[in-house]
Design an enzyme around this catalytic site. Structure first.
Site, PDB file in Angstrom:
ATOM      1  N   ASN A 114     -15.308   3.090   6.233  1.00 24.67           N
ATOM      2  CA  ASN A 114     -14.183   3.964   6.589  1.00 24.67           C
ATOM      3  C   ASN A 114     -13.752   4.788   5.383  1.00 24.67           C
ATOM      4  O   ASN A 114     -13.274   5.898   5.525  1.00 24.67           O
ATOM      5  CB  ASN A 114     -12.964   3.125   7.010  1.00 24.67           C
ATOM      6  CG  ASN A 114     -13.189   2.455   8.333  1.00 24.67           C
ATOM      7  OD1 ASN A 114     -13.612   3.084   9.295  1.00 24.67           O
ATOM      8  ND2 ASN A 114     -12.929   1.158   8.396  1.00 24.67           N
ATOM      9  N   SER A 146       0.835  -1.201   0.000  1.00 30.35           N
ATOM     10  CA  SER A 146       0.000   0.000   0.000  1.00 30.35           C
ATOM     11  C   SER A 146       0.864   1.244   0.000  1.00 30.35           C
ATOM     12  O   SER A 146       1.986   1.251   0.534  1.00 30.35           O
ATOM     13  CB  SER A 146      -0.850  -0.033   1.273  1.00 30.35           C
ATOM     14  OG  SER A 146      -1.389   1.235   1.542  1.00 30.35           O
ATOM     15  N   LYS A 199       2.053  -3.809   6.568  1.00 29.73           N
ATOM     16  CA  LYS A 199       2.409  -3.717   5.139  1.00 29.73           C
ATOM     17  C   LYS A 199       3.930  -3.550   4.988  1.00 29.73           C
ATOM     18  O   LYS A 199       4.567  -4.234   4.190  1.00 29.73           O
ATOM     19  CB  LYS A 199       1.683  -2.538   4.480  1.00 29.73           C
ATOM     20  CG  LYS A 199       0.180  -2.731   4.352  1.00 29.73           C
ATOM     21  CD  LYS A 199      -0.169  -3.844   3.391  1.00 29.73           C
ATOM     22  CE  LYS A 199      -1.661  -4.083   3.279  1.00 29.73           C
ATOM     23  NZ  LYS A 199      -2.009  -5.367   2.636  1.00 29.73           N
ATOM     24  N   TYR A 256      -1.786  -1.459  11.222  1.00 29.13           N
ATOM     25  CA  TYR A 256      -2.126  -1.958   9.875  1.00 29.13           C
ATOM     26  C   TYR A 256      -1.012  -1.585   8.885  1.00 29.13           C
ATOM     27  O   TYR A 256      -0.481  -2.425   8.161  1.00 29.13           O
ATOM     28  CB  TYR A 256      -3.471  -1.378   9.406  1.00 29.13           C
ATOM     29  CG  TYR A 256      -3.624  -1.379   7.908  1.00 29.13           C
ATOM     30  CD1 TYR A 256      -3.933  -2.554   7.221  1.00 29.13           C
ATOM     31  CD2 TYR A 256      -3.403  -0.220   7.153  1.00 29.13           C
ATOM     32  CE1 TYR A 256      -4.026  -2.565   5.833  1.00 29.13           C
ATOM     33  CE2 TYR A 256      -3.496  -0.220   5.774  1.00 29.13           C
ATOM     34  CZ  TYR A 256      -3.808  -1.397   5.124  1.00 29.13           C
ATOM     35  OH  TYR A 256      -3.887  -1.398   3.751  1.00 29.13           O
TER      36      TYR A 256
HETATM   37  N1  UFG Z   1     -12.685  11.024   3.777  1.00 31.19           N
HETATM   38  C1  UFG Z   1     -13.683  11.929   4.122  1.00 31.19           C
HETATM   39  N2  UFG Z   1     -14.840  11.423   4.618  1.00 31.19           N
HETATM   40  C2  UFG Z   1     -15.061  10.088   4.776  1.00 31.19           C
HETATM   41  C3  UFG Z   1     -14.029   9.186   4.432  1.00 31.19           C
HETATM   42  C4  UFG Z   1     -12.849   9.704   3.941  1.00 31.19           C
HETATM   43  O1  UFG Z   1     -13.525  13.140   3.994  1.00 31.19           O
HETATM   44  O2  UFG Z   1     -16.134   9.707   5.259  1.00 31.19           O
HETATM   45  C5  UFG Z   1     -11.423  11.574   3.243  1.00 31.19           C
HETATM   46  C6  UFG Z   1     -10.236  11.222   4.140  1.00 31.19           C
HETATM   47  O3  UFG Z   1     -10.107  12.184   5.142  1.00 31.19           O
HETATM   48  C7  UFG Z   1      -9.094  11.227   3.123  1.00 31.19           C
HETATM   49  C8  UFG Z   1      -9.755  10.778   1.800  1.00 31.19           C
HETATM   50  O4  UFG Z   1     -11.152  10.966   1.991  1.00 31.19           O
HETATM   51  O5  UFG Z   1      -8.631  12.525   2.960  1.00 31.19           O
HETATM   52  C9  UFG Z   1      -9.513   9.324   1.469  1.00 31.19           C
HETATM   53  O6  UFG Z   1      -9.835   8.546   2.617  1.00 31.19           O
HETATM   54  P1  UFG Z   1      -9.978   6.954   2.565  1.00 31.19           P
HETATM   55  O7  UFG Z   1     -10.300   6.496   3.944  1.00 31.19           O
HETATM   56  O8  UFG Z   1     -10.909   6.555   1.483  1.00 31.19           O
HETATM   57  O9  UFG Z   1      -8.544   6.475   2.114  1.00 31.19           O
HETATM   58  P2  UFG Z   1      -7.114   6.748   2.797  1.00 31.19           P
HETATM   59  O10 UFG Z   1      -6.340   7.530   1.797  1.00 31.19           O
HETATM   60  O11 UFG Z   1      -7.217   7.273   4.148  1.00 31.19           O
HETATM   61  O12 UFG Z   1      -6.604   5.265   2.977  1.00 31.19           O
HETATM   62  C10 UFG Z   1      -6.342   4.440   1.895  1.00 31.19           C
HETATM   63  C11 UFG Z   1      -6.659   2.996   2.253  1.00 31.19           C
HETATM   64  C12 UFG Z   1      -5.744   2.495   3.317  1.00 31.19           C
HETATM   65  C13 UFG Z   1      -4.331   2.760   2.951  1.00 31.19           C
HETATM   66  C14 UFG Z   1      -4.120   4.203   2.622  1.00 31.19           C
HETATM   67  C15 UFG Z   1      -2.721   4.422   2.183  1.00 31.19           C
HETATM   68  O13 UFG Z   1      -7.980   2.863   2.672  1.00 31.19           O
HETATM   69  O14 UFG Z   1      -5.928   1.124   3.450  1.00 31.19           O
HETATM   70  O15 UFG Z   1      -5.017   4.593   1.588  1.00 31.19           O
HETATM   71  O16 UFG Z   1      -2.508   5.291   1.216  1.00 31.19           O
HETATM   72  F1  UFG Z   1      -3.499   2.436   3.958  1.00 31.19           F
END
Ligand code: UFG
Length: 342
Positions: free
Chosen positions: A202, A127, A156, A152
């Site tokens: 999430n 990831s 990785k 988590y």
């Molecule tokens: N976000 C919101 N509201 C929500 C959910 C997310 O504003 O309800 C925002 C988050 O704050 C972030 C963006 O959308 O700025 C993306 O969030 P995600 O949770 O969809 O994805 P992440 O980038 O946080 O995480 C993803 C994967 C993880 C991985 C990570 C590493 O889900 O498993 O990328 O780059 F570890």
């Protein structure tokens, strides 16, 4: 002769899309899953899309060494793609041992077995989380990894190292590819498989689609005061089918002996940053639906901006993301509507 690929965690979101693309590329696939974080929906969807009613499914836990050994004895496995792992960042903070136990032991069982049978091609689903908050964007494969921000993420990083060390110790018999995913979103164009989060999602896109369909009242946009053009975080959102195709390229590269090193790493992203706000706007526009959202405080642990430099995957593997964000967001919405029975 047809080559056989074992897909651990093959009934999950990424695993199911990868299984479809492998079958369509002419591979035999063995799906193995313990259904700890998914149900049979996507596995049934894969059978429908591919017309492979006889697709082998082994219900097993990769933490059970004997079960892993039996699997490699029963099938002649040319390559294994390892997805079977827990993946909720927040949960991993509350239950670190559960994450270390499951994610590390299952992968070590795969590697140990691969070693015992005299070698195999192993693809690990890593990831972009290993880059942490990068000092510069976009990130290349040479961008230094940063200490993980969650157990988590740490699994990785650790699994990357475990694979590298194991490859090194096996003198060319066991080969590895690490694919570092950015933010996989969307669903198969058939709307027969897609993301099926349990409980409250999430991730951003399932939350958007569930809000649009009326399952959730309001989408919280976590922070609009980041140092980015519109104040919301930027990500490299990659279509799940494009991401799945990258696995076919990687597996073929291993099986056909085209690797330049015994353990290779590739970023799997589009190279195109998109902000959270831009994504929500694009979703509304392309699907003609409203997403009820509000600006909320920042979410702890979020990275401000990260996107891939995918040049290495483009030039070395010949893989490139091709789907537009509009196509991807249409597919995500079609999948949510399919789930809602529309
Ligand atoms: N976000 C919101 N509201 C929500 C959910 C997310 O504003 O309800 C925002 C988050 O704050 C972030 C963006 O959308 O700025 C993306 O969030 P995600 O949770 O969809 O994805 P992440 O980038 O946080 O995480 C993803 C994967 C993880 C991985 C990570 C590493 O889900 O498993 O990328 O780059 F570890």
């Amino acid at each position: 002769m047809k080559k056989t690929v074992l897909v651990s965690g093959g009934a999950g979101f990424i695993g199911s899309h990868v299984t479809v693309e492998l079958i369509e590329a002419g591979y035999d696939v063995v799906v193995a899953d313990n259904f700890s974080n998914c149900d049979r929906t996507c596995f049934e969807g894969v059978k429908k899309i591919t017309g492979r009613e006889d697709l082998p499914l082994v219900v097993m836990d990769f933490c059970d060494k004997k079960a892993v050994k039996d699997l490699f004895t029963k099938y002649h496995i040319d390559a294994v793609i390892h997805f079977a792992a827990f993946k909720a960042v927040g949960e991993s903070v509350d239950k670190p041992l559960m994450y270390y136990q499951n994610n590390l032991v299952s992968f070590m069982n795969v590697l140990e077995t691969a070693q015992e049978i005299g070698g195999c091609n192993v693809l690990f689903s890593s990831s972009a989380t290993v880059y942490g908050e990068p000092d510069t964007v976009p990130v290349t494969e040479d961008t230094p990894r940063k200490p993980a921000m969650s157990p988590y993420g740490n699994t990785k990083t650790m699994c990357e190292d475990i694979l590298r060390d194991t490859v090194k110790a096996n003198g060319g018999k066991l080969k590895g590819i690490l694919l570092r995913y950015f933010n996989p979103i969307g669903a198969h164009p058939s709307a027969l498989i897609g993301e099926l989060p349990r409980g409250v999602p999430n991730n951003l896109v399932p939350f958007i689609t569930q809000t649009a369909v009326g399952k959730r009242e309001v989408l919280n946009i976590f922070g609009n005061d980041y140092p980015t053009p519109d104040g919301t975080c930027q990500r490299d959102f990659i279509d799940i089918v494009d991401l799945a195709r990258a696995h076919v390229f990687a597996v073929t590269r291993m099986i056909e002996g085209k690797m330049k090193e015994d353990c290779e790493v590739f970023n799997v992203g589009t190279g195109r940053p998109l902000s959270v706000m831009e994504l929500v706007n694009a979703f509304e526009k392309v699907n003609g639906v409203k997403v009820n959202y509000k600006i909320a405080p920042r979410r702890a642990g979020d990275i401000t901006a990260i996107w891939a430099d995918p040049t290495k995957a483009n030039t070395e593997m010949g893989w490139k993301a091709t789907r537009t964000i509009e196509e991807t967001l249409k597919a995500a919405w079609a999948w949510e509507c399919h789930l809602a029975g529309e």
